[in-house]
Design a protein around this motif. Structure first.
Motif, PDB file in Angstrom:
ATOM      1  N   GLN A 574       0.835  -1.201   0.000  1.00  0.00           N
ATOM      2  CA  GLN A 574       0.000   0.000   0.000  1.00  0.00           C
ATOM      3  C   GLN A 574       0.869   1.250   0.000  1.00  0.00           C
ATOM      4  O   GLN A 574       0.657   2.184  -0.769  1.00  0.00           O
ATOM      5  N   ALA A 575       1.858   1.249   0.886  1.00  0.00           N
ATOM      6  CA  ALA A 575       2.692   2.445   1.028  1.00  0.00           C
ATOM      7  C   ALA A 575       3.503   2.690  -0.237  1.00  0.00           C
ATOM      8  O   ALA A 575       3.657   3.827  -0.681  1.00  0.00           O
ATOM      9  N   ALA A 578       1.274   3.957  -2.930  1.00  0.00           N
ATOM     10  CA  ALA A 578       0.891   5.328  -2.575  1.00  0.00           C
ATOM     11  C   ALA A 578       2.024   6.298  -2.910  1.00  0.00           C
ATOM     12  O   ALA A 578       1.786   7.421  -3.355  1.00  0.00           O
ATOM     13  N   ASN A 601       9.282   3.673   2.182  1.00  0.00           N
ATOM     14  CA  ASN A 601       7.936   3.245   2.523  1.00  0.00           C
ATOM     15  C   ASN A 601       7.945   1.994   3.365  1.00  0.00           C
ATOM     16  O   ASN A 601       8.661   1.042   3.107  1.00  0.00           O
ATOM     17  N   ASN A 629      -5.607  10.890  -3.825  1.00  0.00           N
ATOM     18  CA  ASN A 629      -6.803  10.173  -3.371  1.00  0.00           C
ATOM     19  C   ASN A 629      -7.805   9.936  -4.495  1.00  0.00           C
ATOM     20  O   ASN A 629      -8.508   8.932  -4.501  1.00  0.00           O
ATOM     21  N   VAL A 690      -4.915   0.799  -2.008  1.00  0.00           N
ATOM     22  CA  VAL A 690      -4.030   1.667  -1.223  1.00  0.00           C
ATOM     23  C   VAL A 690      -4.780   2.222  -0.011  1.00  0.00           C
ATOM     24  O   VAL A 690      -4.201   2.427   1.051  1.00  0.00           O
ATOM     25  N   VAL A 693      -4.957   8.166   1.520  1.00  0.00           N
ATOM     26  CA  VAL A 693      -3.604   8.709   1.645  1.00  0.00           C
ATOM     27  C   VAL A 693      -3.728  10.033   2.387  1.00  0.00           C
ATOM     28  O   VAL A 693      -4.420  10.930   1.933  1.00  0.00           O
ATOM     29  N   TYR A 711       0.500   9.125   5.794  1.00  0.00           N
ATOM     30  CA  TYR A 711       0.027   7.821   6.224  1.00  0.00           C
ATOM     31  C   TYR A 711      -0.777   7.200   5.101  1.00  0.00           C
ATOM     32  O   TYR A 711      -1.381   7.906   4.298  1.00  0.00           O
ATOM     33  N   THR A 712      -0.788   5.865   5.069  1.00  0.00           N
ATOM     34  CA  THR A 712      -1.576   5.194   4.037  1.00  0.00           C
ATOM     35  C   THR A 712      -2.429   4.108   4.688  1.00  0.00           C
ATOM     36  O   THR A 712      -2.157   3.671   5.816  1.00  0.00           O
ATOM     37  N   ALA A 716      -3.771   5.660   7.745  1.00  0.00           N
ATOM     38  CA  ALA A 716      -4.267   6.973   7.323  1.00  0.00           C
ATOM     39  C   ALA A 716      -5.647   7.187   7.924  1.00  0.00           C
ATOM     40  O   ALA A 716      -5.966   8.256   8.456  1.00  0.00           O
TER      41      ALA A 716
END
Ligand code: SER
Length: 891
Positions: A574-575, A578, A601, A629, A690, A693, A711-712, A716
């Motif tokens: 995810q990070a 992102a 990340n 986003n 993701v 974000v 943050y993700t 987040a």
């Protein structure tokens, strides 16, 4: 003949002979042994060693490689052959032609007439050297090419045996020299004078492999390479000197224009009648460094304090310094960089797409240095004055180091300035401060990754047992332990409770790279379990799992089950995805000059650094967040595929730091043109995975670079919901709606400020209102009016001063005021003595009186004759102190 044409003739000569033309690799390859690519063969190393098959059908290739050598940076401009940047034209044969072919190809290009595509050099001016035991090469030169025996010289290992200086491919070589004529030096060939006889081409007969050892001639040859290869390197700039009939590289078409601009900008004259050699060198430094800096920036390096960034910084600052010493008063960098971009662009068209970015990186560093240049100069001048006042002739090593470290002063600038001031610099002290810092930095960076400093334990695995990475589509797999390392040494086994580095033949664990941290998880055998805490890659090929043995014991040869923590990987994916979204959003909002400079990340969090000269506005940051986003919301498919570097670039993929060409590259694409990057990381399959974000903010990271942190995923969400709870708490406390919170807080802050001002005014008024009463209490001691009093607790030193001045102003004739108070928080006794002019001229100086009082209350103090202050510790002694004061005034 222009340099560009020299390049074209070279390429055509070898392409016509069946070689594949390979574009130059980036100067910056991901090789821990190499700051910059420094020879044409570097990108081909795996083919020479037989680790990979060359992807060229003919088994031959030609390239003109950008090279940087900065080891002898101080030599630049002193000799006329040293360039920190140069272009090495080469032809390479992987098991195809050998000595004979290489010699004949080189000879015909050099000596063929211009209308036949050659350089038309006079064969009578060419000399060659061969390795002392290489009869075969000598025979080919003499009997087949026809070079007279007296112009062939044999030299030893140091000159005619080539290796990269580290273990790798090597072999005897044969060098071709051009005789520039008697005005350049002694007769006798290259063995006697390598200035007059200038080396232009080195042919390496690369058939051996070298082992560890030192330098150019003290190493072991460990065996034959799988095939006999050819690696040659012709110095494009040197051939340009000859063909342009100029004395040295600085006069060629690529560098001379920079010198012209430097004359213009500084008012000095290059090689003028009265120009000192030191100034001529400065001109050459400007020309050389401008080009090298420009080419390094082109390949993605930004100025910094370590490694490549430090070299770039040093180059740029030497330019600024040199220009200044030549007489420039304002900025000059833009003019130099623009000029060298113009001269280089015909051969490197990518310069044109990057002009603005290159210019801004270079000029920003100039601005930065111009700032510290003056504060550093001030510091230096103070130092020089202090040294002289103390009767010393030395600037201390620590100060020179501080100038270097904090103010960015290259040591030679400090040396020059010291000389002007008639001082010396303690170089031994400087060197040791420097060495200490370097050792610290080196040990830190190695240690950070491996916990120890020596990487040679992994050598065998890097060379012969690269790890197979299975983790793009699996989180679990079987594997075998092929190596264990403890405390920097290979071991056979590791018992429970120990920390160990595990090397497997195959692994699903992702090793830290491209900013993504290494996976966490478990390695298990039927009898043992290991907790994997980090995974690092060594030499790009070997995955080192850093683990703790939590139960049982593990041994080399064990079959294991390797299992990545799914949760961890999910978060890391995810990070990382992102980060790509944020990168794309940053470029969309700030433009293409906002080039990525680094990233990190880990699950739930990302850090993204990029080049940009200014602080981002709130609106820009909001827009970046919004675009990222929206990309999540669009739920794009994430595609990864492999292709050639050229194709990837043609598609618009962002490739910042050089991939080794010839290799396939991996492209990660999210939303087609929205985000396309070369990347080896692991990613989500759809952008919606993701999750949110949430950008925390942006900050500066050194010169010209900014950092965004976010943050993700679930983190987040949690961050946002925590913020939300906070705001709702605040709005309840303020009895207002959450939208009105900012306005309300601003209003409250304003009221608080007003209230504080009021309190301060009242306090002063009250303080000064005592002045009249206190003055009334003055006693006459001898001829002097004296007020000696303890006032209310916690009256500050500043207030005592104000009050004392007020009281003194109310007294006539010679007068002295002594006030003290108790600081209840610190248990101290601040005190003040003030004396008016008449008292001072009567011999009662506040500075002396403060010391007197202080001696009774364990205090110290000092000041001017009219006003002095101090601080004591023992309030009980105050009355005795005042009594002593009275005695003193009484005389
Ligand atoms: N590798 C050799 C050199 O750098 C020839 O290309 O001189």
């Amino acid at each position: 003949m222009k340099t560009h044409e020299i390049r074209e003739r070279f390429t055509k000569h070898f392409v016509d002979a069946g070689h594949t033309n390979v574009p130059s690799a980036s100067l910056v390859l991901d090789d821990p042994n190499l700051l910059f690519v420094n020879a044409g063969m570097v990108p081909f190393k795996p083919y020479f060693l037989g680790q990979q098959n060359p992807p060229f059908e003919s088994g031959t290739a030609t390239s003109i490689q950008k090279c940087v050598r900065t080891l002898d940076i101080d030599e630049v401009g002193i000799t006329t052959r040293h360039n920190t940047f140069f272009q090495m034209a080469g032809n390479f044969s992987f098991g195809q032609y050998f000595k004979r072919g290489a010699i004949k190809h080189a000879w015909s290009l050099l000596t063929d007439p211009l209308d036949k595509g050659g350089y038309g050099l006079d064969p009578d001016r060419l000399w060659v050297t061969v390795f002392e035991h290489d009869d075969e090469a000598e025979e080919i030169w003499r009997d087949e090419v026809g070079v007279p025996a007296e112009r062939i010289q044999r030299l030893g290992m140091e000159d005619n045996y080539w290796s990269m200086g580290v273990p790798g491919p090597c072999g005897p070589c044969s060098e071709i020299y051009y005789d520039r004529g008697p005005e350049h030096g002694k007769e006798g060939g290259p063995a006697v004078d390598d200035t007059r006889y200038m080396e232009i081409w080195n042919l390496v007969f690369m058939g051996k492999e070298r082992g560890a050892g030192i330098g150019k001639d003290d190493f072991e040859i460990i065996g034959d390479l799988p095939k006999k290869n050819i690696d040659t390197g012709m110095g494009v700039e040197r051939v340009a000197c000859i063909l342009q009939g100029v004395d040295n590289v600085y006069e060629t078409d690529l560098l001379r224009p920079v010198i012209d601009v430097a004359e213009d900008k500084t008012g000095a004259t290059y090689e003028g009648e009265d120009t000192s050699e030191a100034d001529n060198i400065r001109f050459r430094v400007i020309a050389d460094h401008s080009r090298t800096a420009m080419m390094i920036i082109l390949d993605g390096v930004t100025p910094g304090n370590e490694g490549r960034g430090y070299i770039l910084r040093r180059l740029l600052r030497r330019i600024v310094r040199s220009a200044r010493l030549l007489g420039a008063t304002g900025p000059t960098m833009e003019a130099f960089i623009d000029t060298v971009m113009d001269t280089m662009a015909p051969s490197f068209p990518e310069i044109d797409e990057n002009r603005e970015r290159i210019r801004s990186v270079a000029t920003r560093e100039e601005q930065l240095f111009l700032k510290t240049l003056s504060s550093g100069t001030r510091l230096f001048e103070e130092t020089a004055q202090a040294a002289k006042a103390a009767g010393s002739s030395k600037v201390s090593g620590e100060r020179a180091f501080e100038l270097h470290d904090t103010y960015g002063f290259p040591i030679d600038l400090t040396l020059e300035m010291a000389e002007e001031a008639g001082l010396e610099v303690d170089m031994a002290g400087f060197d040791s401060a420097m060495a200490e810092q370097k050792a610290r930095a080196k040990a830190d960076s190695q240690k950070k990754k491996h916990g120890h400093e020596d990487l040679s334990v992994y050598r065998e695995f890097v060379d012969n047992q690269p790890t197979e990475f299975l983790g793009y589509d699996r989180l679990e797999s079987g594997g075998n332990v092929i190596g264990l390392v403890r405390d920097g040494k290979l071991v056979g086994e590791a018992p429970a409770g120990t920390e160990v580095e595990v090397i497997l033949d195959a692994t699903p664990f992702y090793a830290e790279s491209g900013g993504q941290l290494g996976d966490r998880g478990v390695i298990a055998t039927p009898g043992a379990s290991l907790d994997v805490r980090d995974v690092q890659k060594v030499g790009k090929k070997v995955w080192v799992h850093k683990a703790e043995v939590t139960s049982g014991g593990i041994a080399v040869g064990d079959a294991v089950d390797a299992k990545v923590d799914g949760q961890w990987r999910h978060g890391a994916r995810q990070a990382h995805s992102a980060t790509h979204l944020v990168h794309a959003a940053v470029r969309q909002v700030l433009g293409p000059t906002a080039v990525q400079a680094g990233s990190m990340n880990r699950p739930g969090f990302l850090r993204f650094d990029f080049n940009y000269g200014e602080q981002l506005t709130e609106d820009q940051l909001r827009e970046i967040t919004d675009i990222a986003n929206q990309a999540v919301d669009t739920d794009w498919q994430v595609n990864t595929f492999e292709t050639s570097l050229d194709e990837a670039k043609a598609m618009g993929a962002l490739a910042l730091f050089g991939e080794n060409y010839g290799d396939q590259v991996r492209v990660v694409e999210i939303g087609g043109p929205f985000s396309m990057e070369l990347c080896g990381g692991t990613h989500v399959e759809h952008s919606s995975q993701v999750g949110p974000v949430s950008v925390l903010g942006e900050s500066s990271v050194g010169s010209g670079a900014r950092r965004i942190e976010a943050y993700t995923g679930l983190d987040a969400f949690r961050f946002l919901s925590k913020e939300q709870a906070l705001i709702s708490g605040v709005s309840t406390a303020l009895k207002t709606s959450s939208e009105d919170v900012p306005g309300r807080v601003a209003q409250l802050a304003e009221r608080l400020r007003e209230a504080e001002k009021l309190v301060e005014r009242l306090r002063r008024e009250r303080l000064l209102s005592q002045g009249g009463d206190i003055a009334q209490s003055a006693e006459l001691v001898g001829a002097t009016r004296l007020v000696a009093r303890r006032v209310g607790d916690d009256t500050t030193g500043g207030d005592l001063r104000t009050l004392a001045a007020d009281v003194l102003g109310r007294l006539d004739g010679p007068a002295v005021v002594a006030l003290a108070a108790r600081d209840t928080a610190k248990g101290k006794v601040p005190f003040i003595v003030a004396a008016n002019e008449e008292a001072v001229s009567g011999g009662h100086k506040a500075g002396d009186l403060v010391k007197l009082v202080g001696s009774y209350i364990d205090g110290r103090g000092g000041g001017k004759p009219a006003m002095a202050q101090g601080s004591g510790a023992k309030i009980d002694g105050l009355e005795a102190g005042f009594a002593a004061l009275r005695d003193e005034l009484r005389g």
